[in-house]
Every structure is written in structure tokens, then in C-alpha cells.
Design a protein around this motif. Structure first.
Motif, PDB file in Angstrom:
ATOM      1  N   ASN A   1      53.079  42.428  36.146  1.00 42.51           N
ATOM      2  CA  ASN A   1      54.385  41.875  36.493  1.00 42.51           C
ATOM      3  C   ASN A   1      54.362  40.357  36.615  1.00 42.51           C
ATOM      4  OD1 ASN A   1      55.757  44.364  36.672  1.00 42.51           O
ATOM      5  ND2 ASN A   1      54.789  44.734  38.641  1.00 42.51           N
ATOM      6  N   MET A   2      53.190  39.814  36.878  1.00 42.25           N
ATOM      7  CA  MET A   2      53.071  38.379  37.108  1.00 42.25           C
ATOM      8  C   MET A   2      52.144  37.745  36.062  1.00 42.25           C
ATOM      9  SD  MET A   2      54.979  38.051  39.746  1.00 42.25           S
ATOM     10  CE  MET A   2      54.640  36.362  40.153  1.00 42.25           C
ATOM     11  N   PRO A   3      52.503  36.579  35.541  1.00 46.43           N
ATOM     12  CA  PRO A   3      51.654  35.942  34.527  1.00 46.43           C
ATOM     13  C   PRO A   3      50.264  35.583  35.048  1.00 46.43           C
ATOM     14  CG  PRO A   3      53.384  34.438  35.239  1.00 46.43           C
ATOM     15  CD  PRO A   3      53.676  35.776  35.849  1.00 46.43           C
ATOM     16  N   ASP A   4      50.174  35.206  36.321  1.00 42.47           N
ATOM     17  CA  ASP A   4      48.866  34.838  36.879  1.00 42.47           C
ATOM     18  C   ASP A   4      47.888  36.005  36.823  1.00 42.47           C
ATOM     19  OD1 ASP A   4      49.967  32.377  37.372  1.00 42.47           O
ATOM     20  OD2 ASP A   4      50.158  32.673  39.537  1.00 42.47           O
ATOM     21  N   GLU A   5      48.394  37.223  37.060  1.00 43.12           N
ATOM     22  CA  GLU A   5      47.543  38.409  36.970  1.00 43.12           C
ATOM     23  C   GLU A   5      47.028  38.588  35.543  1.00 43.12           C
ATOM     24  OE1 GLU A   5      49.368  41.732  39.901  1.00 43.12           O
ATOM     25  OE2 GLU A   5      50.709  41.054  38.293  1.00 43.12           O
ATOM     26  N   ALA A   6      47.927  38.435  34.578  1.00 43.81           N
ATOM     27  CA  ALA A   6      47.563  38.617  33.172  1.00 43.81           C
ATOM     28  C   ALA A   6      46.538  37.573  32.732  1.00 43.81           C
ATOM     29  CB  ALA A   6      48.812  38.548  32.295  1.00 43.81           C
ATOM     30  N   ILE A   7      46.756  36.332  33.104  1.00 43.86           N
ATOM     31  CA  ILE A   7      45.837  35.249  32.741  1.00 43.86           C
ATOM     32  C   ILE A   7      44.469  35.478  33.368  1.00 43.86           C
ATOM     33  CG2 ILE A   7      45.383  32.781  33.029  1.00 43.86           C
ATOM     34  CD1 ILE A   7      48.502  32.425  32.831  1.00 43.86           C
ATOM     35  N   SER A   8      44.467  35.874  34.618  1.00 46.55           N
ATOM     36  CA  SER A   8      43.215  36.124  35.331  1.00 46.55           C
ATOM     37  C   SER A   8      42.416  37.252  34.679  1.00 46.55           C
ATOM     38  CB  SER A   8      43.511  36.452  36.794  1.00 46.55           C
ATOM     39  OG  SER A   8      42.330  36.779  37.470  1.00 46.55           O
ATOM     40  N   GLU A   9      43.084  38.348  34.364  1.00 50.30           N
ATOM     41  CA  GLU A   9      42.374  39.474  33.763  1.00 50.30           C
ATOM     42  C   GLU A   9      41.911  39.139  32.341  1.00 50.30           C
ATOM     43  OE1 GLU A   9      43.047  44.169  33.667  1.00 50.30           O
ATOM     44  OE2 GLU A   9      42.451  43.031  35.428  1.00 50.30           O
ATOM     45  N   HIS A  10      42.702  38.390  31.603  1.00 43.96           N
ATOM     46  CA  HIS A  10      42.293  37.953  30.260  1.00 43.96           C
ATOM     47  C   HIS A  10      40.961  37.202  30.358  1.00 43.96           C
ATOM     48  CE1 HIS A  10      43.298  36.707  26.060  1.00 43.96           C
ATOM     49  NE2 HIS A  10      42.490  35.698  26.361  1.00 43.96           N
ATOM     50  N   GLY A  11      40.880  36.266  31.302  1.00 43.78           N
ATOM     51  CA  GLY A  11      39.646  35.502  31.495  1.00 43.78           C
ATOM     52  C   GLY A  11      38.488  36.373  31.948  1.00 43.78           C
ATOM     53  N   ALA A  12      38.773  37.344  32.803  1.00 43.21           N
ATOM     54  CA  ALA A  12      37.724  38.246  33.285  1.00 43.21           C
ATOM     55  C   ALA A  12      37.170  39.099  32.145  1.00 43.21           C
ATOM     56  CB  ALA A  12      38.268  39.132  34.404  1.00 43.21           C
ATOM     57  N   ILE A  13      38.038  39.520  31.236  1.00 40.31           N
ATOM     58  CA  ILE A  13      37.575  40.316  30.096  1.00 40.31           C
ATOM     59  C   ILE A  13      36.664  39.485  29.204  1.00 40.31           C
ATOM     60  CG2 ILE A  13      38.290  41.517  27.990  1.00 40.31           C
ATOM     61  CD1 ILE A  13      40.846  42.342  29.530  1.00 40.31           C
ATOM     62  N   ILE A  14      37.010  38.229  29.003  1.00 40.30           N
ATOM     63  CA  ILE A  14      36.167  37.350  28.186  1.00 40.30           C
ATOM     64  C   ILE A  14      34.784  37.205  28.820  1.00 40.30           C
ATOM     65  CG2 ILE A  14      35.840  34.959  27.414  1.00 40.30           C
ATOM     66  CD1 ILE A  14      38.933  34.848  27.099  1.00 40.30           C
ATOM     67  N   LYS A  15      34.745  37.030  30.129  1.00 42.27           N
ATOM     68  CA  LYS A  15      33.475  36.813  30.820  1.00 42.27           C
ATOM     69  C   LYS A  15      32.645  38.079  30.964  1.00 42.27           C
ATOM     70  CE  LYS A  15      35.007  32.855  33.473  1.00 42.27           C
ATOM     71  NZ  LYS A  15      35.356  32.326  34.786  1.00 42.27           N
ATOM     72  N   HIS A  16      33.305  39.211  31.216  1.00 40.89           N
ATOM     73  CA  HIS A  16      32.592  40.462  31.480  1.00 40.89           C
ATOM     74  C   HIS A  16      33.271  41.644  30.790  1.00 40.89           C
ATOM     75  CE1 HIS A  16      30.060  38.523  34.438  1.00 40.89           C
ATOM     76  NE2 HIS A  16      31.134  37.984  34.960  1.00 40.89           N
ATOM     77  N   PRO A  17      33.259  41.664  29.464  1.00 43.60           N
ATOM     78  CA  PRO A  17      33.961  42.739  28.749  1.00 43.60           C
ATOM     79  C   PRO A  17      33.444  44.129  29.094  1.00 43.60           C
ATOM     80  CG  PRO A  17      32.566  41.505  27.248  1.00 43.60           C
ATOM     81  CD  PRO A  17      32.585  40.756  28.549  1.00 43.60           C
ATOM     82  N   GLU A  18      32.173  44.223  29.445  1.00 41.98           N
ATOM     83  CA  GLU A  18      31.592  45.529  29.768  1.00 41.98           C
ATOM     84  C   GLU A  18      32.258  46.182  30.985  1.00 41.98           C
ATOM     85  OE1 GLU A  18      29.388  42.411  32.062  1.00 41.98           O
ATOM     86  OE2 GLU A  18      30.014  42.583  29.982  1.00 41.98           O
ATOM     87  N   ASN A  19      32.952  45.398  31.793  1.00 45.26           N
ATOM     88  CA  ASN A  19      33.661  45.947  32.961  1.00 45.26           C
ATOM     89  C   ASN A  19      35.022  46.547  32.582  1.00 45.26           C
ATOM     90  OD1 ASN A  19      31.560  45.110  34.576  1.00 45.26           O
ATOM     91  ND2 ASN A  19      32.582  43.236  35.216  1.00 45.26           N
ATOM     92  N   PHE A  20      35.467  46.345  31.348  1.00 37.91           N
ATOM     93  CA  PHE A  20      36.817  46.741  30.967  1.00 37.91           C
ATOM     94  C   PHE A  20      36.869  47.781  29.860  1.00 37.91           C
ATOM     95  CE2 PHE A  20      37.150  42.696  33.031  1.00 37.91           C
ATOM     96  CZ  PHE A  20      38.253  42.867  33.839  1.00 37.91           C
ATOM     97  N   PHE A  21      35.873  47.834  29.020  1.00 35.98           N
ATOM     98  CA  PHE A  21      35.865  48.855  27.986  1.00 35.98           C
ATOM     99  C   PHE A  21      34.432  49.240  27.653  1.00 35.98           C
ATOM    100  CE2 PHE A  21      36.435  44.721  25.912  1.00 35.98           C
ATOM    101  CZ  PHE A  21      35.447  44.712  24.928  1.00 35.98           C
ATOM    102  N   ILE A  22      34.287  50.497  27.253  1.00 35.22           N
ATOM    103  CA  ILE A  22      32.982  51.061  26.941  1.00 35.22           C
ATOM    104  C   ILE A  22      32.738  50.987  25.440  1.00 35.22           C
ATOM    105  CG2 ILE A  22      31.572  53.153  27.023  1.00 35.22           C
ATOM    106  CD1 ILE A  22      33.262  53.982  29.460  1.00 35.22           C
ATOM    107  N   LEU A  23      31.570  50.552  25.079  1.00 42.41           N
ATOM    108  CA  LEU A  23      31.216  50.467  23.650  1.00 42.41           C
ATOM    109  C   LEU A  23      30.447  51.681  23.209  1.00 42.41           C
ATOM    110  CD1 LEU A  23      30.210  46.742  23.512  1.00 42.41           C
ATOM    111  CD2 LEU A  23      32.360  47.768  22.902  1.00 42.41           C
TER     112      LEU A  23
END
Length: 86
Positions: A64-86
Motif C-alpha cells: 500500500n505504501m511506496p516505502d514498503e515496496a522500495i525497501s523490499e525491492h532493495g532487500a531482494i537485491i541484497k538477499h534474494p535467497e530469503n524471497f524465492f527458492i532456486l
């Protein structure tokens, strides 16, 4: 911040992934005012042979908030293994 478009390509374990975070208007009108609502969405797609696999997202989340989206986007870049399984 109504307009948001973040795109990054990361490499992980010899594979490539597109991380995309955008703002989008709610496109259904079940409730009054929906046409003016903006939601933010982050999706991750694998890139195979230089083609983004848009038909098969491996991660999808809305905010709902852009800050949440931006934060999670950055977190995925830094630690993708926390967000999806390969």
C-alpha cells in the motif's frame, strides 16, 4: 510518490533474474474511489536465454505504501535467497 518504476537484474547461482517494482492503479471498480488508488507491486522473473519469463513470476507481492515496496525491492537485491527458492 505515485509513480515508481525500479528494475534490476541480478545473477545468482549462474542464473539471471529481473526484479521489478512498479506503481499501478487499481483497475477494478468494486468500491468507490478505486480508480484513484495506487498500489505498488514487486515481481521477480527468471531470465532464460535473454528472455524474461513474464508468464511465470517466481515472486509477487503488493504494498500500500511506496516505502514498503522500495525497501523490499532493495532487500531482494541484497538477499534474494530469503524471497524465492532456486
Amino acid at each position: 510518490m505515485r509513480d515508481l518504476e525500479l528494475k534490476n537484474v541480478i545473477k545468482l547461482n549462474g542464473r539471471e533474474f529481473l526484479i521489478s517494482t512498479i506503481s499501478m492503479h487499481v483497475r477494478h471498480s468494486f468500491f468507490e474511489g478505486d480508480a484513484k488508488k495506487v498500489v505498488y507491486e514487486t515481481m521477480v522473473f527468471e531470465i532464460i536465454n535473454d528472455e524474461v519469463q513474464f508468464h511465470h513470476p517466481i515472486f509477487n507481492e503488493r504494498y500500500n505504501m511506496p516505502d514498503e515496496a522500495i525497501s523490499e525491492h532493495g532487500a531482494i537485491i541484497k538477499h534474494p535467497e530469503n524471497f524465492f527458492i532456486l
